[in-house]
Design a protein around this motif. Structure first.
Motif, PDB file in Angstrom:
ATOM      1  N   ARG A 250      13.677 -17.267   2.226  1.00 13.07           N
ATOM      2  CA  ARG A 250      14.175 -15.901   2.097  1.00 13.07           C
ATOM      3  C   ARG A 250      13.015 -14.924   2.151  1.00 13.07           C
ATOM      4  NH1 ARG A 250      16.015 -15.510  -4.313  1.00 13.07           N
ATOM      5  NH2 ARG A 250      13.898 -15.528  -5.144  1.00 13.07           N
ATOM      6  N   LEU A 251      13.317 -13.730   2.632  1.00 10.27           N
ATOM      7  CA  LEU A 251      12.362 -12.637   2.746  1.00 10.27           C
ATOM      8  C   LEU A 251      12.783 -11.545   1.766  1.00 10.27           C
ATOM      9  CD1 LEU A 251      12.316 -12.373   6.659  1.00 10.27           C
ATOM     10  CD2 LEU A 251      10.860 -13.796   5.191  1.00 10.27           C
ATOM     11  N   LEU A 252      11.835 -11.076   0.968  1.00  2.85           N
ATOM     12  CA  LEU A 252      12.131 -10.059  -0.033  1.00  2.85           C
ATOM     13  C   LEU A 252      11.178  -8.883   0.086  1.00  2.85           C
ATOM     14  CD1 LEU A 252      12.614 -12.349  -3.171  1.00  2.85           C
ATOM     15  CD2 LEU A 252      14.414 -11.330  -1.754  1.00  2.85           C
TER      16      LEU A 252
ATOM     17  N   MET B 140       8.559 -20.678   9.236  1.00  4.48           N
ATOM     18  CA  MET B 140       7.497 -19.810   8.717  1.00  4.48           C
ATOM     19  C   MET B 140       6.959 -18.880   9.792  1.00  4.48           C
ATOM     20  SD  MET B 140       6.762 -19.886   5.503  1.00  4.48           S
ATOM     21  CE  MET B 140       5.129 -19.145   5.530  1.00  4.48           C
ATOM     22  N   ALA B 141       6.720 -19.408  10.982  1.00  3.13           N
ATOM     23  CA  ALA B 141       6.206 -18.577  12.068  1.00  3.13           C
ATOM     24  C   ALA B 141       7.182 -17.450  12.400  1.00  3.13           C
ATOM     25  CB  ALA B 141       5.924 -19.435  13.301  1.00  3.13           C
ATOM     26  N   GLU B 142       8.467 -17.763  12.394  1.00  2.00           N
ATOM     27  CA  GLU B 142       9.484 -16.737  12.668  1.00  2.00           C
ATOM     28  C   GLU B 142       9.512 -15.698  11.552  1.00  2.00           C
ATOM     29  OE1 GLU B 142      12.662 -14.773  14.700  1.00  2.00           O
ATOM     30  OE2 GLU B 142      11.093 -16.174  15.333  1.00  2.00           O
ATOM     31  N   ALA B 143       9.431 -16.139  10.315  1.00  2.00           N
ATOM     32  CA  ALA B 143       9.425 -15.201   9.190  1.00  2.00           C
ATOM     33  C   ALA B 143       8.245 -14.239   9.288  1.00  2.00           C
ATOM     34  CB  ALA B 143       9.374 -15.971   7.869  1.00  2.00           C
ATOM     35  N   ILE B 144       7.066 -14.758   9.590  1.00  2.00           N
ATOM     36  CA  ILE B 144       5.877 -13.911   9.719  1.00  2.00           C
ATOM     37  C   ILE B 144       6.052 -12.935  10.876  1.00  2.00           C
ATOM     38  CG2 ILE B 144       3.414 -13.945  10.328  1.00  2.00           C
ATOM     39  CD1 ILE B 144       3.333 -16.662   8.704  1.00  2.00           C
ATOM     40  N   SER B 145       6.577 -13.411  11.982  1.00  2.00           N
ATOM     41  CA  SER B 145       6.812 -12.546  13.143  1.00  2.00           C
ATOM     42  C   SER B 145       7.770 -11.398  12.796  1.00  2.00           C
ATOM     43  CB  SER B 145       7.366 -13.389  14.294  1.00  2.00           C
ATOM     44  OG  SER B 145       7.667 -12.582  15.398  1.00  2.00           O
ATOM     45  N   ILE B 146       8.831 -11.705  12.086  1.00  2.00           N
ATOM     46  CA  ILE B 146       9.800 -10.681  11.673  1.00  2.00           C
ATOM     47  C   ILE B 146       9.131  -9.646  10.779  1.00  2.00           C
ATOM     48  CG2 ILE B 146      11.806 -10.300  10.166  1.00  2.00           C
ATOM     49  CD1 ILE B 146      12.889 -13.019  11.274  1.00  2.00           C
TER      50      ILE B 146
ATOM     51  N   GLU C  59       5.918  -8.925  10.443  1.00  2.00           N
ATOM     52  CA  GLU C  59       4.935  -8.140  11.188  1.00  2.00           C
ATOM     53  C   GLU C  59       5.627  -7.074  12.017  1.00  2.00           C
ATOM     54  OE1 GLU C  59       2.751 -11.103  13.363  1.00  2.00           O
ATOM     55  OE2 GLU C  59       1.141 -11.118  11.865  1.00  2.00           O
ATOM     56  N   ALA C  60       6.718  -7.440  12.695  1.00  2.00           N
ATOM     57  CA  ALA C  60       7.468  -6.485  13.521  1.00  2.00           C
ATOM     58  C   ALA C  60       8.063  -5.366  12.673  1.00  2.00           C
ATOM     59  CB  ALA C  60       8.568  -7.210  14.301  1.00  2.00           C
ATOM     60  N   ASP C  61       8.405  -5.671  11.421  1.00  2.00           N
ATOM     61  CA  ASP C  61       8.954  -4.657  10.517  1.00  2.00           C
ATOM     62  C   ASP C  61       7.874  -3.740   9.956  1.00  2.00           C
ATOM     63  OD1 ASP C  61      11.511  -5.600  10.896  1.00  2.00           O
ATOM     64  OD2 ASP C  61      11.650  -6.624   8.966  1.00  2.00           O
ATOM     65  N   GLY C  62       6.598  -4.055  10.237  1.00  2.00           N
ATOM     66  CA  GLY C  62       5.505  -3.198   9.822  1.00  2.00           C
ATOM     67  C   GLY C  62       4.998  -3.413   8.415  1.00  2.00           C
ATOM     68  N   CYS C  63       5.318  -4.533   7.801  1.00  2.00           N
ATOM     69  CA  CYS C  63       4.796  -4.759   6.445  1.00  2.00           C
ATOM     70  C   CYS C  63       3.283  -4.939   6.516  1.00  2.00           C
ATOM     71  CB  CYS C  63       5.497  -5.919   5.757  1.00  2.00           C
ATOM     72  SG  CYS C  63       4.875  -7.549   6.113  1.00  2.00           S
TER      73      CYS C  63
END
Length: 151
Positions: free
Chosen positions: A67-69, A97-103, A105-109
């Protein structure tokens, strides 16, 4: 893994009852039963408005999930990372994990934090995470805080 699995993504209210059940069951099977860690997995964060769930399903059910929080100040966290025992070491969790990081990063966190089980610190290090504090005991399992700064 013969073909790349499909990574699914949804907010809590978008989850089907089957997907939600299977994800929570996997978390319970691994965190509570396998790791013998009695704790309340349902911590109230799964349904936060900004929380997102990623998972991979195969013929046997949910193979891996996380999950992403939102943590505030541009910082997001990846948590409840869990993989079914029969698919560990085949790259499933790494894809997730790679997909979570990509998401994220794309969201600008600006940074991603995790509370990693200490014996998995090197595995998370492959994704750019570094230990960011002292080791601590969480429900009888040693953890380390880790952080990944995004460019």
């Amino acid at each position: 893994m013969d073909e790349a699995p499909t990574i699914q993504r949804a907010r809590f209210d978008e989850l089907s009852p089957r997907d939600l059940y299977d994800m929570l069951r996997l978390r319970s099977e691994v965190f509570v039963v396998e790791q013998e860690c009695v704790f309340l997995d349902l911590d109230g964060r799964d349904h936060e408005p900004s929380a997102e769930h990623l998972w991979i399903r195969d013929d046997a059910g949910v193979a891996a999930t996380l999950r992403l929080l939102e943590e505030g100040g541009g910082v997001r966290s990846i948590g409840r990372v869990v993989t079914r025992p029969d698919v560990r070491s085949n790259g499933t969790a790494a894809l997730l994990m790679a997909e979570a990081i990509s998401i994220l990063e794309a969201d600008g966190c600006t940074a991603i934090i995790i509370g990693a089980q200490a014996h998995l610190a090197d595995w998370y290090g492959r994704f750019g995470f570094v230990v960011s504090g002292p080791e601590y005991d969480e429900d009888g399992i040693m953890h380390v805080p880790m952080r990944r700064v995004n460019s």
